[in-house]
Design a protein around this motif. Structure first.
Motif, PDB file in Angstrom:
ATOM      1  N   VAL A  38     -18.285 -62.482  51.355  1.00  0.00           N
ATOM      2  CA  VAL A  38     -19.177 -61.632  50.556  1.00  0.00           C
ATOM      3  C   VAL A  38     -18.445 -61.025  49.364  1.00  0.00           C
ATOM      4  CG1 VAL A  38     -20.708 -59.634  50.571  1.00  0.00           C
ATOM      5  CG2 VAL A  38     -20.594 -61.127  52.578  1.00  0.00           C
ATOM      6  N   MET A  39     -18.923 -61.389  48.170  1.00  0.00           N
ATOM      7  CA  MET A  39     -18.382 -60.872  46.925  1.00  0.00           C
ATOM      8  C   MET A  39     -19.498 -60.142  46.174  1.00  0.00           C
ATOM      9  SD  MET A  39     -16.311 -64.309  45.731  1.00  0.00           S
ATOM     10  CE  MET A  39     -15.286 -63.477  44.518  1.00  0.00           C
ATOM     11  N   THR A  40     -19.130 -59.456  45.109  1.00  0.00           N
ATOM     12  CA  THR A  40     -20.142 -58.812  44.269  1.00  0.00           C
ATOM     13  C   THR A  40     -20.272 -59.574  42.963  1.00  0.00           C
ATOM     14  OG1 THR A  40     -18.524 -57.323  43.233  1.00  0.00           O
ATOM     15  CG2 THR A  40     -19.614 -56.558  45.251  1.00  0.00           C
ATOM     16  N   ALA A  41     -21.458 -59.524  42.381  1.00  0.00           N
ATOM     17  CA  ALA A  41     -21.731 -60.279  41.161  1.00  0.00           C
ATOM     18  C   ALA A  41     -21.444 -59.449  39.917  1.00  0.00           C
ATOM     19  CB  ALA A  41     -23.185 -60.751  41.147  1.00  0.00           C
ATOM     20  N   SER A  42     -20.890 -60.096  38.935  1.00  0.00           N
ATOM     21  CA  SER A  42     -20.552 -59.439  37.670  1.00  0.00           C
ATOM     22  C   SER A  42     -21.773 -58.803  37.025  1.00  0.00           C
ATOM     23  CB  SER A  42     -19.958 -60.472  36.705  1.00  0.00           C
ATOM     24  OG  SER A  42     -19.768 -59.919  35.434  1.00  0.00           O
ATOM     25  N   GLY A  43     -21.551 -57.639  36.430  1.00  0.00           N
ATOM     26  CA  GLY A  43     -22.624 -56.947  35.732  1.00  0.00           C
ATOM     27  C   GLY A  43     -23.429 -56.024  36.607  1.00  0.00           C
ATOM     28  N   THR A  44     -23.212 -56.088  37.924  1.00  0.00           N
ATOM     29  CA  THR A  44     -23.976 -55.245  38.846  1.00  0.00           C
ATOM     30  C   THR A  44     -23.074 -54.286  39.617  1.00  0.00           C
ATOM     31  OG1 THR A  44     -23.797 -56.779  40.724  1.00  0.00           O
ATOM     32  CG2 THR A  44     -25.625 -57.110  39.192  1.00  0.00           C
ATOM     33  N   TYR A  45     -21.773 -54.389  39.415  1.00  0.00           N
ATOM     34  CA  TYR A  45     -20.841 -53.605  40.225  1.00  0.00           C
ATOM     35  C   TYR A  45     -19.810 -52.874  39.381  1.00  0.00           C
ATOM     36  CZ  TYR A  45     -19.617 -52.837  45.143  1.00  0.00           C
ATOM     37  OH  TYR A  45     -19.456 -52.290  46.399  1.00  0.00           O
ATOM     38  N   GLY A  46     -20.025 -52.874  38.062  1.00  0.00           N
ATOM     39  CA  GLY A  46     -19.078 -52.207  37.184  1.00  0.00           C
ATOM     40  C   GLY A  46     -17.679 -52.733  37.392  1.00  0.00           C
ATOM     41  N   TYR A  47     -16.745 -51.819  37.663  1.00  0.00           N
ATOM     42  CA  TYR A  47     -15.359 -52.187  37.963  1.00  0.00           C
ATOM     43  C   TYR A  47     -15.019 -51.864  39.417  1.00  0.00           C
ATOM     44  CZ  TYR A  47     -15.002 -52.612  32.916  1.00  0.00           C
ATOM     45  OH  TYR A  47     -15.195 -52.987  31.601  1.00  0.00           O
ATOM     46  N   GLY A  48     -16.031 -51.672  40.242  1.00  0.00           N
ATOM     47  CA  GLY A  48     -15.814 -51.337  41.639  1.00  0.00           C
ATOM     48  C   GLY A  48     -15.764 -49.847  41.881  1.00  0.00           C
ATOM     49  N   GLU A  49     -15.192 -49.111  40.947  1.00  0.00           N
ATOM     50  CA  GLU A  49     -15.036 -47.660  41.093  1.00  0.00           C
ATOM     51  C   GLU A  49     -16.377 -46.957  41.288  1.00  0.00           C
ATOM     52  OE1 GLU A  49     -11.402 -46.571  38.149  1.00  0.00           O
ATOM     53  OE2 GLU A  49     -13.174 -47.434  37.203  1.00  0.00           O
ATOM     54  N   GLU A  50     -17.392 -47.488  40.633  1.00  0.00           N
ATOM     55  CA  GLU A  50     -18.713 -46.858  40.675  1.00  0.00           C
ATOM     56  C   GLU A  50     -19.316 -46.832  42.086  1.00  0.00           C
ATOM     57  OE1 GLU A  50     -18.083 -48.731  36.606  1.00  0.00           O
ATOM     58  OE2 GLU A  50     -17.628 -49.187  38.692  1.00  0.00           O
ATOM     59  N   TYR A  51     -18.801 -47.677  42.982  1.00  0.00           N
ATOM     60  CA  TYR A  51     -19.357 -47.775  44.330  1.00  0.00           C
ATOM     61  C   TYR A  51     -18.443 -47.189  45.400  1.00  0.00           C
ATOM     62  CZ  TYR A  51     -23.220 -50.714  42.729  1.00  0.00           C
ATOM     63  OH  TYR A  51     -24.355 -51.170  42.121  1.00  0.00           O
ATOM     64  N   GLU A  52     -17.347 -46.591  44.991  1.00  0.00           N
ATOM     65  CA  GLU A  52     -16.375 -46.091  45.968  1.00  0.00           C
ATOM     66  C   GLU A  52     -16.952 -45.035  46.906  1.00  0.00           C
ATOM     67  OE1 GLU A  52     -12.870 -44.746  44.008  1.00  0.00           O
ATOM     68  OE2 GLU A  52     -12.005 -46.754  43.856  1.00  0.00           O
ATOM     69  N   ASP A  53     -17.948 -44.273  46.457  1.00  0.00           N
ATOM     70  CA  ASP A  53     -18.555 -43.241  47.309  1.00  0.00           C
ATOM     71  C   ASP A  53     -19.453 -43.824  48.393  1.00  0.00           C
ATOM     72  OD1 ASP A  53     -17.313 -41.244  45.873  1.00  0.00           O
ATOM     73  OD2 ASP A  53     -19.070 -40.787  44.635  1.00  0.00           O
ATOM     74  N   PHE A  54     -19.779 -45.112  48.271  1.00  0.00           N
ATOM     75  CA  PHE A  54     -20.731 -45.721  49.194  1.00  0.00           C
ATOM     76  C   PHE A  54     -20.113 -46.798  50.083  1.00  0.00           C
ATOM     77  CE2 PHE A  54     -22.867 -44.589  45.199  1.00  0.00           C
ATOM     78  CZ  PHE A  54     -23.805 -43.670  45.664  1.00  0.00           C
ATOM     79  N   VAL A  55     -19.137 -47.513  49.544  1.00  0.00           N
ATOM     80  CA  VAL A  55     -18.600 -48.695  50.216  1.00  0.00           C
ATOM     81  C   VAL A  55     -17.076 -48.658  50.193  1.00  0.00           C
ATOM     82  CG1 VAL A  55     -18.483 -51.222  50.127  1.00  0.00           C
ATOM     83  CG2 VAL A  55     -20.605 -50.085  49.528  1.00  0.00           C
TER      84      VAL A  55
END
Length: 303
Positions: A17-34
């Motif tokens: 499972v990877m994340t798709a470009s353009g929907t995950y920023g640089y990863g930092e934006e999701y650190e509070d959730f995942v």
């Protein structure tokens, strides 16, 4: 215990499972959730040689089963990515791939060469859905000769894993996939967004400032699944599937069609924890079906 590890050539993923470009920023934006370190990999937003402001607003529109976007590759440019963002995200203990975009072959080459020097970036995803300004704006990925040309040129300067992201806006996507394989791609990812549009009937105007945009989300899954199945039968290199994946069942369907791994995009906007849920769901499926490795799913469609 089941083995979720996946190999994309030289690139090893702890799970598919990877994340798709353009929907995950640089990863930092999701650190509070995942927990980013639990993912098989993240593909950071499209990066170009020079900074881009993107398209005028409005540049996003909701659709009944997905969304249209015409963001226009807004990003800080590769030099600021290297100096400001890379030092912050290189801490992640997962694969970080940079989506490389450009308007000329030379821009692709120069951007890829700069990223090649980064120790903690094991691969790039070549976005060939960009308009080729030297060919009148036709996307690189819609012409087999230009697809081969840009892939081969980047291959000369980039010595790590090179994944090429394919456009669905073509007549024969398997032919394009074979072309990038022959030019040195280590893997292919598909599909990028489908070209679509929305109209405000009261205003009698397009909803997006660019008139057309890229359609993503659940609406595109049947098309994406068909194209992944076609490409997986045509090429020998690994295939990474994406397009409307919202849960573990969707991800498993792509792997049964021949994908070695998947990317999740639009669903992250709906549920920022979806990636972890998909990983858990795949593991549960393997246990229920008495499988010991996720590799057993690849191409196991009984057709």
């Amino acid at each position: 215990m089941v083995d979720l590890k996946v190999k994309l050539g030289s690139l090893e993923l702890q799970n598919p499972v990877m994340t798709a470009s353009g929907t995950y920023g640089y990863g930092e934006e999701y650190e509070d959730f995942v927990d980013i370190n639990r993912l098989g990999g993240i593909v950071v937003k499209g990066t170009t040689l020079h900074p881009r402001q993107g398209n005028d607003y409005p540049r996003m529109a909701e659709t009944p089963m997905g969304m249209l976007n015409a963001v226009g590759l807004q990003n800080v440019g590769v030099d600021r990515f290297i100096s400001e963002i890379y030092p912050r995200i290189k801490k992640y203990r997962t694969n970080i791939l940079v989506n490389v975009s450009g308007s000329t072959v030379e821009e692709y080459v120069e951007t890829a060469a700069k990223i090649n020097a980064l120790d903690h970036i094991p691969g790039i995803e070549l976005n060939i859905s960009c308009p080729n300004v030297k060919e009148g704006g036709m996307a690189f990925g819609t012409s087999c000769p230009s697809t081969i040309a840009v892939t081969a040129a980047v291959r000369e300067v980039y010595n790590k894993h090179m994944m090429v992201k394919l456009s669905p806006n073509v007549t024969n996507i398997a032919e394009i996939a074979l072309g990038v394989e022959s030019a040195g791609a280590d893997s292919v990812s598909l599909i990028n967004t489908l070209l679509g549009m929305a109209i405000d009937v009261e205003q009698r105007r397009p909803v997006l400032s660019t008139i057309t945009g890229g359609l993503s989300g659940a609406a595109v899954k049947p098309v994406a699944l068909r194209m992944v199945w076609q490409v997986a039968q045509a090429v020998k290199i690994p295939v990474v599937g994406m397009g409307g994946i919202s849960n573990a069942e969707d991800a498993i369907a792509f792997m049964l069609a021949g994908a070695s791994a998947v990317q999740i995009g639009t669903a992250n906007f709906i549920d920022p924890k979806v990636t972890e849920k998909v990983i858990a769901g795949i593991e549960d499926y393997l246990v229920r079906h008495n499988m010991t490795s996720v590799a057993e799913l690849k191409g196991a469609l009984q057709a």
